[in-house]
Design a protein around this motif. Structure first.
Motif, short mmCIF file in Angstrom:
data_model
loop_
_atom_site.label_atom_id
_atom_site.label_comp_id
_atom_site.label_asym_id
_atom_site.label_seq_id
_atom_site.Cartn_x
_atom_site.Cartn_y
_atom_site.Cartn_z
N MET A 1 17.08 33.17 69.90
CA MET A 1 17.56 34.54 69.68
C MET A 1 16.79 35.47 70.61
SD MET A 1 19.87 34.44 67.18
CE MET A 1 19.93 36.04 66.39
N TRP A 2 17.40 36.62 70.88
CA TRP A 2 16.72 37.62 71.69
C TRP A 2 16.65 38.93 70.91
CZ3 TRP A 2 19.14 33.56 73.78
CH2 TRP A 2 18.49 32.90 74.84
N LYS A 3 15.49 39.53 70.91
CA LYS A 3 15.31 40.78 70.17
C LYS A 3 15.09 41.93 71.14
CE LYS A 3 11.43 41.93 67.94
NZ LYS A 3 10.37 41.93 66.89
N CYS A 4 15.82 43.01 70.95
CA CYS A 4 15.54 44.24 71.70
C CYS A 4 14.45 44.98 70.95
CB CYS A 4 16.81 45.09 71.80
SG CYS A 4 16.50 46.71 72.53
N ASP A 5 13.25 45.08 71.56
CA ASP A 5 12.13 45.63 70.78
C ASP A 5 12.15 47.16 70.70
OD1 ASP A 5 11.28 46.36 73.26
OD2 ASP A 5 9.42 45.20 73.22
N ARG A 6 13.21 47.79 71.26
CA ARG A 6 13.33 49.24 71.07
C ARG A 6 13.73 49.57 69.63
NH1 ARG A 6 13.51 51.94 76.10
NH2 ARG A 6 13.76 50.47 77.80
N ASP A 7 14.58 48.71 69.03
CA ASP A 7 14.97 48.96 67.64
C ASP A 7 15.12 47.68 66.83
OD1 ASP A 7 17.28 47.85 68.60
OD2 ASP A 7 18.61 49.46 67.93
N LYS B 1 22.14 38.02 77.76
CA LYS B 1 22.93 39.00 78.50
C LYS B 1 23.25 40.23 77.63
CE LYS B 1 27.27 39.58 80.97
NZ LYS B 1 28.67 39.10 80.99
N ASP B 2 23.71 39.96 76.41
CA ASP B 2 24.04 41.06 75.50
C ASP B 2 22.78 41.85 75.13
OD1 ASP B 2 26.63 40.29 75.60
OD2 ASP B 2 26.73 39.48 73.56
N ALA B 3 21.67 41.13 74.94
CA ALA B 3 20.42 41.80 74.58
C ALA B 3 19.97 42.72 75.72
CB ALA B 3 19.34 40.77 74.26
N ASP B 4 20.07 42.23 76.94
CA ASP B 4 19.70 43.04 78.11
C ASP B 4 20.57 44.28 78.22
OD1 ASP B 4 17.54 41.65 79.09
OD2 ASP B 4 18.75 40.34 80.35
N ALA B 5 21.87 44.09 78.02
CA ALA B 5 22.79 45.23 78.14
C ALA B 5 22.49 46.27 77.07
CB ALA B 5 24.24 44.74 77.99
N TYR B 6 22.19 45.79 75.86
CA TYR B 6 21.87 46.72 74.77
C TYR B 6 20.57 47.46 75.07
CZ TYR B 6 21.15 48.36 69.99
OH TYR B 6 20.95 49.15 68.88
N ASP B 7 19.60 46.74 75.59
CA ASP B 7 18.31 47.37 75.92
C ASP B 7 18.49 48.45 76.98
OD1 ASP B 7 15.32 47.36 75.79
OD2 ASP B 7 15.55 46.83 77.91
N LYS B 8 19.29 48.17 77.98
CA LYS B 8 19.55 49.15 79.03
C LYS B 8 20.31 50.35 78.47
CE LYS B 8 19.25 46.93 83.51
NZ LYS B 8 17.98 47.64 83.68
N MET B 9 21.24 50.11 77.55
CA MET B 9 21.99 51.20 76.94
C MET B 9 21.04 52.13 76.18
SD MET B 9 23.39 52.56 74.04
CE MET B 9 23.40 51.27 72.80
N LEU B 10 20.11 51.51 75.42
CA LEU B 10 19.16 52.32 74.65
C LEU B 10 18.20 53.09 75.58
CD1 LEU B 10 18.00 50.43 71.44
CD2 LEU B 10 19.73 52.20 71.69
N GLU B 11 17.80 52.43 76.67
CA GLU B 11 16.89 53.09 77.62
C GLU B 11 17.55 54.35 78.21
OE1 GLU B 11 16.14 50.97 81.23
OE2 GLU B 11 14.31 52.10 81.67
N LEU B 12 18.83 54.20 78.60
CA LEU B 12 19.56 55.36 79.16
C LEU B 12 19.74 56.44 78.09
CD1 LEU B 12 21.12 56.70 81.46
CD2 LEU B 12 23.14 55.39 80.77
N ALA B 13 20.05 56.02 76.86
CA ALA B 13 20.22 56.98 75.77
C ALA B 13 18.94 57.78 75.55
CB ALA B 13 20.62 56.25 74.49
N GLU B 14 17.80 57.11 75.58
CA GLU B 14 16.51 57.79 75.39
C GLU B 14 16.25 58.80 76.50
OE1 GLU B 14 13.28 55.03 74.82
OE2 GLU B 14 14.23 54.15 73.05
#
Lengths: 97, 97
Positions: free
Chosen positions: A6-12, A20-33
């Motif tokens: 499993m991959w965890k996005c440590d932002r949330d 791939k999905d974890a990376d995309a989510y992490d990038k989405m959260l980074e841009l949102a921040e």
């Protein structure tokens, strides 16, 4: 039974079963921040909650933002029309804002 | 005395002494209005005034938005630092928001 990677996005702490999905989510959260910090700095008076909500909204729709900024502002207006997936992008702002 | 050609942006009656600047201003306002409508539709609860303010803010910084959405979110964070021109992009939100 099996052990599954499993991959965890440590932002949330969101969990994903593929990187791939974890990376995309992490990038989405980074841009949102970044959008949120931008709004808090330049839109004086905005509440923290509203800045976070709008930051997420902008980040989730970044492809449409790019198109709009490149001369197709109408892309922003048709978002969500006849598109059930986009409905999930409607976000409730805090009443306390 | 002389007759001088002027261009008016009929979105808000702003006057310009050259067509290029008038066109650029008109496009900026058009994009801002689209952002405002997008926010009013998708960020439930936002006030009309706040949506207009943030729409203008986003439109005025569209080049930075594009860069951020294309993988350089840090561009949003450095906006206005050591750049007196960008300070004019700080916009006061309505307290009534």
């Amino acid at each position: 039974m099996a052990v599954v990677a499993m991959w965890k996005c440590d932002r949330d702490d969101s969990m994903f079963d593929n990187k791939k999905d974890a990376d995309a989510y992490d990038k989405m959260l980074e841009l949102a921040e970044s959008f949120t910090q931008f709004l808090e700095k330049h839109a004086a008076g905005i509440s923290e909650q509203d800045a976070e909500t709008i930051g997420l909204l902008l980040s989730k729709n970044k492809e449409q933002l790019i198109a709009a900024c490149k001369g197709k502002p109408e892309v922003l207006l048709s978002l969500g029309e006849g598109d059930s997936e986009a409905d999930s992008n409607v976000t409730e702002l805090s009443a306390a804002g």
